[in-house]
Enzyme design. Sequence first.
Site, PDB file in Angstrom:
ATOM      1  N   GLY A 223       0.833  -1.207   0.000  1.00 52.24           N
ATOM      2  CA  GLY A 223       0.000   0.000   0.000  1.00 52.24           C
ATOM      3  C   GLY A 223       0.856   1.240   0.000  1.00 52.24           C
ATOM      4  O   GLY A 223       2.061   1.175  -0.238  1.00 52.24           O
ATOM      5  N   ASN A 224       0.238   2.372   0.239  1.00 55.34           N
ATOM      6  CA  ASN A 224       0.999   3.615   0.342  1.00 55.34           C
ATOM      7  C   ASN A 224       0.373   4.506   1.408  1.00 55.34           C
ATOM      8  O   ASN A 224      -0.679   4.180   1.962  1.00 55.34           O
ATOM      9  CB  ASN A 224       1.094   4.319  -1.015  1.00 55.34           C
ATOM     10  CG  ASN A 224      -0.264   4.718  -1.545  1.00 55.34           C
ATOM     11  OD1 ASN A 224      -0.922   5.565  -0.988  1.00 55.34           O
ATOM     12  ND2 ASN A 224      -0.694   4.060  -2.621  1.00 55.34           N
ATOM     13  N   ARG A 225       1.014   5.617   1.693  1.00 51.02           N
ATOM     14  CA  ARG A 225       0.620   6.425   2.847  1.00 51.02           C
ATOM     15  C   ARG A 225      -0.467   7.449   2.560  1.00 51.02           C
ATOM     16  O   ARG A 225      -0.789   8.268   3.422  1.00 51.02           O
ATOM     17  CB  ARG A 225       1.866   7.147   3.397  1.00 51.02           C
ATOM     18  CG  ARG A 225       2.841   6.197   4.058  1.00 51.02           C
ATOM     19  CD  ARG A 225       4.070   6.933   4.505  1.00 51.02           C
ATOM     20  NE  ARG A 225       3.746   8.106   5.289  1.00 51.02           N
ATOM     21  CZ  ARG A 225       4.503   9.204   5.361  1.00 51.02           C
ATOM     22  NH1 ARG A 225       5.630   9.254   4.690  1.00 51.02           N
ATOM     23  NH2 ARG A 225       4.136  10.229   6.095  1.00 51.02           N
ATOM     24  N   ALA A 290      -3.845   7.701  -4.901  1.00 49.73           N
ATOM     25  CA  ALA A 290      -2.521   7.164  -5.224  1.00 49.73           C
ATOM     26  C   ALA A 290      -2.669   5.661  -5.470  1.00 49.73           C
ATOM     27  O   ALA A 290      -2.656   4.869  -4.522  1.00 49.73           O
ATOM     28  CB  ALA A 290      -1.563   7.424  -4.065  1.00 49.73           C
TER      29      ALA A 290
END
Length: 418
Positions: A223-225, A290
Amino acid sequence: MPKILLGVSGGIAAYKAVEFVRLATAAGHSVRVLMTASARKFVGPDTFEGILGAPVLTSEFERDPMRGTFPGDELPEHDPIGHLAVVESADAYLIAPASANTLAKLATGQADSIVTTSFLACEAPRLVAPAMNNRMYEDAATQENLATLRARGIDVIEPDEGSLASKGEQGVGRLPDPAELLRRVESALGGEDSAAAGDLSGLKVLVTAGGTREPIDPVRYIGNRSSGRMGFALAERAAARGAEVTVIAANVSLATPTRVTRVDVQTTAELSAACFTRFPESDVLLMSAAPADFRPLVRSETKLTRATEGISLDLEPTDDILAALSANRGPGQTVIGFAAEHGGDAETRASGKLERKGLDLIVLNDVSKEGIGFDSTENAVALITADTLEEVERAAKTVIADRILDRAIKLRQDEPVP
Ligand SMILES: Cc1cc2nc3c(=O)[nH]c(=O)nc-3n(C[C@H](O)[C@H](O)[C@H](O)COP(=O)(O)O)c2cc1C
């Protein structure tokens, strides 16, 4: 003249309430102030009274010399019960700062001060602006109280992140700027009417927000932040300005803004499918989510066990949703992308993306800068088109959102739609 009731509770940020009153009266609003006993330890009623020219109410047991009216109103002959009359006249009630203590009381319906008693009796739009130390704010009790208030339709104005009153402490808990508080109250004042008259009325806006997750096994993912704060700020502001808004939310734990339709997704494939369903009928696409650029080639159906010698993951690229949507766009559709770049020649890379994906505008934020971008309530961006670059200085994400929407309108005016 819109009538704003301001409740002030006991916190360091009470001094900002004074500036709020100054701004609100300068903007032509009629304001009354209510204070808790603790609030008076931080700022005196005389300060508000000096600006307002109207008495501040500090107890539900004192008579209101203005009999529940607002500055500019005629006094009624009858002397009503102050805390009930003042809320009956109000068009919106904001509590700022809202202390942890006052929020807890509001969540449980306690009515032991003029601020909390009036809150219960108020049928106008109600807003609270929590402000406190980050540990107090993040504590489960405060978060549950806020969730309860949100679920009851109360507009919670998220605190900003940054340096806090206690020496050396940083985190979420700062009261937003008074100008931002006023903007939120004005938005609540206008409600449906002001939205219908807004400069985006008649437009369908599709916003994507958050970050996708690509499963490795049933419990783990890549995943991403991205928190979705920027996308949700865009959705909130577009709706407040009259657009019909859908937000596709990839793993976002924020409350859905008023008048916004929400579609929840998890993976890049789900985000893509949701976008392709809704994009054809949209006038403006704001692709702030994102999406993961890579996903595991194979997803394990069972949880991978701890391996002493480690494991290797084979990754494959995901589809470029934005490029595909842009390539399929019809006449009159405005496509805006976002680039979270890390230092160096961020602008060149963002411009390259703009051109490659055939976008009208790209919003660049340099995530190497501290205190902005991912999971922060503030951002600083550059708005890049094929021949212009506009820097937008650090500000609340809702303020940045308005600047992006202003540009979207301008782009559509510059290239009239068929
Ligand atoms: C110096 C000082 C600063 C404080 N700042 C805050 C604050 O920023 N936010 C908060 O929730 N409580 C703060 N408190 C605690 C509240 O003042 C306290 O919980 C009080 O009971 C709140 O009462 P009220 O909600 O009725 O106004 C502070 C206390 C002190 C002594």
